[in-house]
Design an enzyme around this catalytic site. Sequence first.
Site, PDB file in Angstrom:
ATOM      1  N   GLU A 154     -18.534  36.195  14.819  1.00  0.00           N
ATOM      2  CA  GLU A 154     -17.547  36.868  14.670  1.00  0.00           C
ATOM      3  C   GLU A 154     -16.815  37.187  15.919  1.00  0.00           C
ATOM      4  O   GLU A 154     -17.354  36.997  16.927  1.00  0.00           O
ATOM      5  CB  GLU A 154     -18.121  38.495  14.354  1.00  0.00           C
ATOM      6  CG  GLU A 154     -17.183  39.610  14.323  1.00  0.00           C
ATOM      7  CD  GLU A 154     -17.881  40.975  14.052  1.00  0.00           C
ATOM      8  OE1 GLU A 154     -18.742  40.801  13.316  1.00  0.00           O
ATOM      9  OE2 GLU A 154     -16.991  41.909  14.544  1.00  0.00           O
ATOM     10  N   GLU A 159     -10.102  45.624  19.094  1.00  0.00           N
ATOM     11  CA  GLU A 159     -10.694  46.654  18.573  1.00  0.00           C
ATOM     12  C   GLU A 159     -10.489  48.023  19.308  1.00  0.00           C
ATOM     13  O   GLU A 159     -10.594  47.940  20.401  1.00  0.00           O
ATOM     14  CB  GLU A 159     -12.166  46.296  18.315  1.00  0.00           C
ATOM     15  CG  GLU A 159     -13.074  47.390  17.412  1.00  0.00           C
ATOM     16  CD  GLU A 159     -14.545  46.536  17.434  1.00  0.00           C
ATOM     17  OE1 GLU A 159     -15.168  46.874  16.317  1.00  0.00           O
ATOM     18  OE2 GLU A 159     -14.679  45.868  18.296  1.00  0.00           O
TER      19      GLU A 159
END
Length: 288
Positions: A154, A159
Amino acid sequence: MKHFFLKSFLLFVFIFSGSSHAQDISVETATDTLFFDDFSQSSLDREKWNVVGTDFWVNNEQQIYVDSTATVFTVKGDDAQGAESALMLKAHYSPDYITYRGNDFDFISGRINTRDKVMFTYGTASARMKLPAGSGFWPAFWALGGGDWPDTGEIDIMEYVGETDWIGVALHGPEYSGETPLVNKYFFPEGEDVTDWHVYSVDWTKDGIYFKVDGRLIYRVTKPMVEHYGEWAFDNPKYLILNLALGGAYPYKTNGVEKPYNGLPESTVQLIKEGKAEVLIDWVLIRN
């Protein structure tokens, strides 16, 4: 019509000065462009994107995703807030919308991905985005491998959990998932924050991964750094994800809010009710 030139992409990625801002940088594509979407159509292009529905839930997030024009839609003009056109992911307060896995969900939101439509191995993935202010908002721009998590890796390109002065980047894989040591925060220069337009990108090679904001290198992870913790999980195809989550594990770790919702304070609930839970994406680009 947005700038769309078949020539070098270097202006966008590398030319940045203190007097320039992300909104002044043109997107330029080259002959090695694998994927580009400027969301100029009247609705989301389903040949490029999948929309996640109500059978998906992770990370104790307080919303459920729905495939709806209420949560995933394109906008133009004033609604695009400085872009010519954009994709909007929008969250809504919708009491008792659904019960799933024993949880009652009072919020709906949007999540899209390119799985099995556009997969890539190595290259540059970029998106120009504008994020909302509010503790507990959890939008992200990221890439996942097509197999089991975390074995196929990932890459968290951007974020954000509601503190407007910073965003996070991270890698997850076998033996370095969840509380990964391969993580970094980027704090914006004075006068900038997440509510401005910014370009979030990653350069992914066979030997390392390089995270950037507005062309600035903010974090570098080399293959030996990863292999210090576990197997390098970044030689396989990945797909892109864009989503707007609300509350849950990561926001809770940051703000410590337990009520009225995990990781989501009352002040942000009010923002959602006022229609201010909006993520705008001007464009998304992948280059080999």
